[in-house]
Structure formats: C-alpha cells, structure tokens
Design a protein around this motif. Sequence first.
Motif, short mmCIF file in Angstrom:
data_model
loop_
_atom_site.label_atom_id
_atom_site.label_comp_id
_atom_site.label_asym_id
_atom_site.label_seq_id
_atom_site.Cartn_x
_atom_site.Cartn_y
_atom_site.Cartn_z
N HIS A 6 -0.32 2.95 -0.94
CA HIS A 6 -0.48 1.87 0.03
C HIS A 6 0.87 1.51 0.63
CE1 HIS A 6 -1.85 -1.77 1.96
NE2 HIS A 6 -3.07 -1.57 1.53
N SER A 16 -6.44 -5.39 1.02
CA SER A 16 -7.05 -4.17 0.48
C SER A 16 -7.63 -4.36 -0.92
CB SER A 16 -6.03 -3.03 0.46
OG SER A 16 -5.62 -2.69 1.77
N ALA A 36 2.49 1.31 -4.34
CA ALA A 36 2.44 0.32 -3.27
C ALA A 36 3.84 -0.19 -2.96
CB ALA A 36 1.53 -0.84 -3.66
N PHE A 73 -3.65 4.45 2.20
CA PHE A 73 -3.80 3.28 3.06
C PHE A 73 -2.53 3.15 3.89
CE2 PHE A 73 -6.76 2.63 -0.30
CZ PHE A 73 -7.76 1.78 0.16
N THR A 95 -4.98 0.98 7.95
CA THR A 95 -4.71 -0.45 7.78
C THR A 95 -4.42 -1.11 9.13
OG1 THR A 95 -2.38 0.02 7.29
CG2 THR A 95 -3.89 -0.16 5.41
#
Length: 348
Positions: A6, A16, A36, A73, A95
């Motif tokens: 992400h 998310s 992330a 993402f 996204t």
Amino acid sequence: MVLIWHEGALGDLLISRLALGALREKHPHEEIVLFARSEARYLLLKAGLVDQAYPTSLAVAQRFKNVARLYLFAQRPEAFSFLNPLAQTMVSVSTRPLRPQHLALQELEALGFWPSRLALFLQENKAMGRKVILHPGSGGRFKCAPPSAWRTLGALLKKEGFQISFLLGPAEKDLLKEFASEETILSEDLEGAVEQLNKAPFFIGHDSGLSHLAAALGLYTFCLFGPTAWWHWAPFGYTVAMVKRCQCLEKGLDPHHCPQPCLSEIRAEELARIFLDLSTTARWNHHLPKASGYNPGFVDNWGSVRKKAVEPQEAVVAAEEPRDSGKSGVPELGIQVVEVGEEHFPKG
C-alpha cells in the motif's frame, strides 16, 4: 501467504481498512503480510487485519518471493511492475477515485469480494464524558477554515460544558501561535495522536488524515468539507460530513488558486449548532456490538450492513457527485451529510 503493498498516506491507508477486512475474510487460512508507507500499518496489525506489517521496502519484500497472491494499492499501479516477481498473481487496486462513489466502496468492488461485515472500526472507543478534540489543520491549508473560526468554535462548546483540546501534528507547528491561549497539544508522531484521541469521545476536524484516524478509532467524528469531494474521501464510522458546497470543486477548478478559499467565511456558530444537535441525539449508537477479532462491524440505526453486487469500474469525472446518495450521505459507511454555509463561488 498473501502480500499487500500500500503506497498511500495515513488517510489513504485507513480508507483501505474495509478492503483489508475483506481480504482477511477472503483468505481466512493464509498469513497476510502488509507493506505500507504509513505508520498506521501498526494499527491494522494490532486490529488483526494483517499478521505482519512492514514499511514499503523492496529489500524486505523480497524475502517473501513466490507467494500465491499480491494485492497492490496505488494511484498508478502500472508504476509498480517491479513487484511482479514476488507473486504468482498480482491484483491492482486503484487508490484514485474512478467513479462517483466512496473510495472505500470502489476498492471493495475492485477486489470482487463483498465481506459479510464491514471493518469500520479498528477498536472500540471507551472514552466517556464531554471531551472534544479539535484539529484545525490539514495537509492542504486550502481545505481549512481560518484559526479564528476554530477558536470561536472552541469557546462556544466550552460554554456548553464541553472540555476542549486542540490537536496539531508535526506539519502544523506554525499554527501553535494561533492557539497559544488554548489547551493545545502538539503530537510529533502517530502514536502520540492515537493516545490523545483515545481520551475523547468526540472529534471535529477537516478533510485530513487525522480525521480518518479519529473515525477509525471509533470517535464520533465531525468533518468539515469544502473544496474536496466528500463523496470520495469522507471518514467513515460514526461520522457527520459538514459540507460547504464549492463551485471550484464542481466546475473542476483548482482550489489552490482561488483568492478566497472556500472555507474562509465559515461560521463557527453554525458548526457548533450542528455539533450540539447531533452529538446529543439518538442518531448515535453508543454501544458498539461486542464481537471477537478485528471486525466489530457496524450495526445500528444508520442501517445494517448489506451485501452488494459487484459492478465493473469505469472512468468518470471525479467531481461528479453520486446520484444515489445525493445530499444524505453514505448510510452503509455510517456517513451523514449536513450542508453548511452558502455555496462558494470562485473569486478573481
């Protein structure tokens, strides 16, 4: 094993959480590893949405080669082809808003899987009393009401018996002088912000990552929107989006260059009235359902979670307001919309 990569900032990652909850349900026997960029990854780990969490480091990710599936993402998934060797199958989830609906619902549709319950909250907020945290900043100051409006709002709520604290992040140190006479807390990191938010049942802020954090932690969140699309970005949970309609947004103009920002003339008295009306009514369910694991779900008088047919994504004008929810909000996400002020027209 399933990998999730992400690239979003704080608010993007928290939006998310519905998709991550869906992947947890879709892969119940797989270990889920999250990479992330945002520090909020540790909150998703703590909530049980993932089993491991790391920063977006390719060097670390290469330890997990040849996994069955990787979910990416990102705003531009095509820019991350270097991740292809890590997994047998890579699923890309944009996204960036592609249609006139909330981004969290768009992401679920991209996955092609609708969970039995929506992971709206990362925890149960147990704070009691009349403490309200006000966040007068945002990553983009064009999205903000002036400090004077926030000071007036704080004073009005104090008169009604609420305890007021102003919360600022590291990018908002310049606002400290504006609130020198107020109870103001500067949080240098995410952990500090979480600690402060967990002390309060109520939060009022702008379209910002901190507003998404408050909503995810279960606070009753009032979020002021003007030149950004609430229907894409509103925090969800127990949320009221206080929306000032903005022609800069609806006509596709860049609000950064408007000589008179959309929220510059917002009236604190109107915001206080909305807060007082909605924070003391039966619209809120004050008892989250008791459920084990990561997913307390969302079941109250906003409406129960319903399964929804998955529709194909298509490109649309990002500023087009959704016809189905109109001005009322997004009930399945716990978002109520209240319009404030007069419509803003670009000046100059």
